[in-house]
Scaffold this motif. Structure first.
Motif, PDB file in Angstrom:
ATOM      1  N   ALA A  84       0.832  -1.207   0.000  1.00 14.98           N
ATOM      2  CA  ALA A  84       0.000   0.000   0.000  1.00 14.98           C
ATOM      3  C   ALA A  84       0.869   1.259   0.000  1.00 14.98           C
ATOM      4  CB  ALA A  84      -0.938  -0.007   1.209  1.00 14.98           C
ATOM      5  N   HIS A  85       1.926   1.252   0.795  1.00 19.10           N
ATOM      6  CA  HIS A  85       2.827   2.404   0.838  1.00 19.10           C
ATOM      7  C   HIS A  85       3.533   2.592  -0.506  1.00 19.10           C
ATOM      8  CE1 HIS A  85       1.907   2.864   4.964  1.00 19.10           C
ATOM      9  NE2 HIS A  85       2.753   1.966   5.440  1.00 19.10           N
ATOM     10  N   SER A  86       3.966   1.503  -1.133  1.00 21.24           N
ATOM     11  CA  SER A  86       4.665   1.629  -2.416  1.00 21.24           C
ATOM     12  C   SER A  86       3.737   2.175  -3.494  1.00 21.24           C
ATOM     13  CB  SER A  86       5.288   0.296  -2.846  1.00 21.24           C
ATOM     14  OG  SER A  86       4.302  -0.646  -3.180  1.00 21.24           O
ATOM     15  N   GLU A  87       2.478   1.788  -3.446  1.00 23.30           N
ATOM     16  CA  GLU A  87       1.515   2.312  -4.414  1.00 23.30           C
ATOM     17  C   GLU A  87       1.351   3.828  -4.247  1.00 23.30           C
ATOM     18  OE1 GLU A  87      -2.616   0.709  -6.161  1.00 23.30           O
ATOM     19  OE2 GLU A  87      -2.620   1.012  -3.991  1.00 23.30           O
ATOM     20  N   LYS A  88       1.299   4.271  -3.001  1.00 22.99           N
ATOM     21  CA  LYS A  88       1.165   5.708  -2.734  1.00 22.99           C
ATOM     22  C   LYS A  88       2.423   6.456  -3.181  1.00 22.99           C
ATOM     23  CE  LYS A  88      -1.403   7.614   0.064  1.00 22.99           C
ATOM     24  NZ  LYS A  88      -2.199   8.257   1.066  1.00 22.99           N
ATOM     25  N   ILE A  89       3.596   5.917  -2.884  1.00 14.80           N
ATOM     26  CA  ILE A  89       4.855   6.547  -3.303  1.00 14.80           C
ATOM     27  C   ILE A  89       4.885   6.689  -4.820  1.00 14.80           C
ATOM     28  CG2 ILE A  89       7.354   6.201  -3.469  1.00 14.80           C
ATOM     29  CD1 ILE A  89       7.131   4.778  -0.675  1.00 14.80           C
ATOM     30  N   GLU A  90       4.506   5.630  -5.509  1.00 12.92           N
ATOM     31  CA  GLU A  90       4.504   5.657  -6.976  1.00 12.92           C
ATOM     32  C   GLU A  90       3.596   6.770  -7.503  1.00 12.92           C
ATOM     33  OE1 GLU A  90       3.599   2.667 -10.749  1.00 12.92           O
ATOM     34  OE2 GLU A  90       3.267   1.948  -8.711  1.00 12.92           O
ATOM     35  N   LEU A  91       2.387   6.850  -6.974  1.00 11.69           N
ATOM     36  CA  LEU A  91       1.447   7.873  -7.434  1.00 11.69           C
ATOM     37  C   LEU A  91       1.966   9.282  -7.152  1.00 11.69           C
ATOM     38  CD1 LEU A  91      -1.934   6.257  -6.325  1.00 11.69           C
ATOM     39  CD2 LEU A  91      -1.100   6.565  -8.664  1.00 11.69           C
ATOM     40  N   LEU A  92       2.469   9.499  -5.950  1.00 12.65           N
ATOM     41  CA  LEU A  92       2.973  10.826  -5.582  1.00 12.65           C
ATOM     42  C   LEU A  92       4.131  11.258  -6.475  1.00 12.65           C
ATOM     43  CD1 LEU A  92       2.994  10.524  -1.683  1.00 12.65           C
ATOM     44  CD2 LEU A  92       1.559  12.078  -3.029  1.00 12.65           C
ATOM     45  N   LEU A  93       5.082  10.364  -6.692  1.00 11.93           N
ATOM     46  CA  LEU A  93       6.302  10.764  -7.402  1.00 11.93           C
ATOM     47  C   LEU A  93       6.129  10.864  -8.908  1.00 11.93           C
ATOM     48  CD1 LEU A  93       9.220   9.076  -5.462  1.00 11.93           C
ATOM     49  CD2 LEU A  93       8.248  11.348  -5.232  1.00 11.93           C
ATOM     50  N   ILE A  94       5.464   9.920  -9.510  1.00  7.48           N
ATOM     51  CA  ILE A  94       5.363   9.956 -10.973  1.00  7.48           C
ATOM     52  C   ILE A  94       4.630  11.205 -11.435  1.00  7.48           C
ATOM     53  CG2 ILE A  94       4.324   8.840 -12.986  1.00  7.48           C
ATOM     54  CD1 ILE A  94       5.227   6.159 -11.810  1.00  7.48           C
ATOM     55  N   GLU A  95       3.475  11.471 -10.872  1.00  3.33           N
ATOM     56  CA  GLU A  95       2.725  12.655 -11.296  1.00  3.33           C
ATOM     57  C   GLU A  95       3.369  13.937 -10.791  1.00  3.33           C
ATOM     58  OE1 GLU A  95       0.395  12.682 -13.618  1.00  3.33           O
ATOM     59  OE2 GLU A  95       0.842  10.546 -13.715  1.00  3.33           O
ATOM     60  N   GLY A  96       3.790  13.937  -9.530  1.00  3.15           N
ATOM     61  CA  GLY A  96       4.332  15.149  -8.934  1.00  3.15           C
ATOM     62  C   GLY A  96       5.636  15.605  -9.563  1.00  3.15           C
ATOM     63  N   LEU A  97       6.545  14.681  -9.819  1.00  2.00           N
ATOM     64  CA  LEU A  97       7.825  15.080 -10.432  1.00  2.00           C
ATOM     65  C   LEU A  97       7.627  15.611 -11.847  1.00  2.00           C
ATOM     66  CD1 LEU A  97      10.247  12.289  -9.170  1.00  2.00           C
ATOM     67  CD2 LEU A  97      10.152  14.678  -8.424  1.00  2.00           C
ATOM     68  N   LYS A  98       6.747  14.979 -12.611  1.00  2.00           N
ATOM     69  CA  LYS A  98       6.478  15.479 -13.962  1.00  2.00           C
ATOM     70  C   LYS A  98       5.896  16.888 -13.908  1.00  2.00           C
ATOM     71  CE  LYS A  98       5.563  11.106 -16.321  1.00  2.00           C
ATOM     72  NZ  LYS A  98       4.474  10.310 -16.941  1.00  2.00           N
ATOM     73  N   LYS A  99       4.944  17.083 -13.021  1.00  2.00           N
ATOM     74  CA  LYS A  99       4.255  18.374 -12.926  1.00  2.00           C
ATOM     75  C   LYS A  99       5.158  19.470 -12.373  1.00  2.00           C
ATOM     76  CE  LYS A  99       0.357  20.545 -10.583  1.00  2.00           C
ATOM     77  NZ  LYS A  99      -0.670  20.357  -9.575  1.00  2.00           N
ATOM     78  N   ASN A 100       5.934  19.164 -11.335  1.00  2.00           N
ATOM     79  CA  ASN A 100       6.644  20.208 -10.593  1.00  2.00           C
ATOM     80  C   ASN A 100       8.070  20.465 -11.051  1.00  2.00           C
ATOM     81  OD1 ASN A 100       4.296  20.269  -9.118  1.00  2.00           O
ATOM     82  ND2 ASN A 100       5.146  19.280  -7.322  1.00  2.00           N
ATOM     83  N   THR A 101       8.665  19.550 -11.804  1.00  3.44           N
ATOM     84  CA  THR A 101      10.066  19.741 -12.187  1.00  3.44           C
ATOM     85  C   THR A 101      10.274  19.885 -13.690  1.00  3.44           C
ATOM     86  OG1 THR A 101      10.555  17.381 -12.408  1.00  3.44           O
ATOM     87  CG2 THR A 101      10.857  18.366 -10.208  1.00  3.44           C
ATOM     88  N   GLY A 102       9.296  19.545 -14.464  1.00  3.19           N
ATOM     89  CA  GLY A 102       9.444  19.645 -15.913  1.00  3.19           C
ATOM     90  C   GLY A 102      10.223  18.513 -16.541  1.00  3.19           C
ATOM     91  N   VAL A 103      10.501  17.443 -15.792  1.00 10.53           N
ATOM     92  CA  VAL A 103      11.192  16.300 -16.393  1.00 10.53           C
ATOM     93  C   VAL A 103      10.284  15.671 -17.442  1.00 10.53           C
ATOM     94  CG1 VAL A 103      12.628  15.872 -14.360  1.00 10.53           C
ATOM     95  CG2 VAL A 103      10.448  14.657 -14.609  1.00 10.53           C
ATOM     96  N   GLN A 104      10.892  14.980 -18.390  1.00 12.55           N
ATOM     97  CA  GLN A 104      10.112  14.398 -19.478  1.00 12.55           C
ATOM     98  C   GLN A 104       9.496  13.052 -19.124  1.00 12.55           C
ATOM     99  OE1 GLN A 104      12.914  16.291 -20.014  1.00 12.55           O
ATOM    100  NE2 GLN A 104      11.496  17.828 -20.764  1.00 12.55           N
ATOM    101  N   GLY A 105      10.114  12.320 -18.199  1.00 15.35           N
ATOM    102  CA  GLY A 105       9.574  11.013 -17.870  1.00 15.35           C
ATOM    103  C   GLY A 105      10.002  10.549 -16.489  1.00 15.35           C
ATOM    104  N   VAL A 106       9.109   9.809 -15.859  1.00 15.13           N
ATOM    105  CA  VAL A 106       9.404   9.162 -14.574  1.00 15.13           C
ATOM    106  C   VAL A 106       8.871   7.741 -14.688  1.00 15.13           C
ATOM    107  CG1 VAL A 106       9.094   9.190 -12.078  1.00 15.13           C
ATOM    108  CG2 VAL A 106       9.120  11.351 -13.342  1.00 15.13           C
ATOM    109  N   LEU A 107       9.778   6.782 -14.613  1.00  8.50           N
ATOM    110  CA  LEU A 107       9.424   5.373 -14.774  1.00  8.50           C
ATOM    111  C   LEU A 107       9.819   4.612 -13.519  1.00  8.50           C
ATOM    112  CD1 LEU A 107       8.719   2.862 -16.580  1.00  8.50           C
ATOM    113  CD2 LEU A 107      11.133   2.838 -17.210  1.00  8.50           C
TER     114      LEU A 107
END
Length: 139
Positions: A84-107
Motif C-alpha cells: 500500500a505504501h509503495s503504491e502511494k509513493i509511486e502515485l505521488l512521485l510519478i505525477e508530482g515530479l512530472k508536474k513540478n520539475t518539468g522532467v520528461q519522464g518518470v518510470l
C-alpha cells in the motif's frame, strides 16, 4: 544555481512530506543501520545516472532516484502495508515530479521488499528505483 539532482531529491522529499505517512517521519540516509524503535523512516537518493550528449549545450540525463521506506508491523500484514505504501509513493512521485520539475519522464523500474524479525519486532522495507529522464542545458 541548484544542481538538477539536488533539485530532484528536494522535490521528491517535498512530495513525500506532503503525505501524512511521511510528514512526521524522520528522513535518513539510505545506508544507515536502522534501530527498530526509530521506525518508520525513509530516504531519497540519486545513486546513479546515465547521460547522452545531445548537442554542445544539452544532454539527456536518465537519473536513478531511489526511495526507501522501513516500517515495523505485524507479521501477518506487513507485506500488505508495504504494498500500500509503495503504491502511494509511486502515485505521488510519478505525477508530482512530472508536474513540478518539468522532467520528461518518470518510470518505476523496480520495487523490492524485505521483511524479517528484528529483536522483538517484525520489520519491513520497500525500495523503489525510479528512472527520471530530463533534458538538461549545460551552463
Amino acid at each position: 544555481m541548484t544542481h538538477y539532482r539536488s533539485a530532484l531529491r528536494a522535490e521528491a522529499k517535498a512530495l513525500l512530506r506532503a503525505d501524512p505517512l511521511f510528514a512526521d517521519v524522520k528522513c535518513v540516509i539510505s545506508s544507515a543501520k536502522l534501530d527498530p524503535d526509530s521506525l518508520p523512516c525513509w530516504s531519497v537518493s540519486t545513486p546513479g545516472e546515465d547521460r547522452e550528449d545531445l548537442s554542445s549545450t544539452q544532454f539527456r540525463a536518465d537519473t536513478d532516484l531511489v526511495v526507501a521506506l522501513s516500517i515495523k508491523g505485524d507479521a501477518d500484514t506487513i507485506e500488505d502495508e508495504l504494498d500500500a505504501h509503495s503504491e502511494k509513493i509511486e502515485l505521488l512521485l510519478i505525477e508530482g515530479l512530472k508536474k513540478n520539475t518539468g522532467v520528461q519522464g518518470v518510470l518505476l523500474r523496480r520495487t523490492e521488499t524485505k521483511t524479517g524479525p528484528e529483536l522483538l519486532h517484525v520489520t519491513g522495507s520497500v525500495m523503489m528505483l525510479f528512472v527520471v529522464t530530463g533534458f538538461i542545458q549545460d551552463e
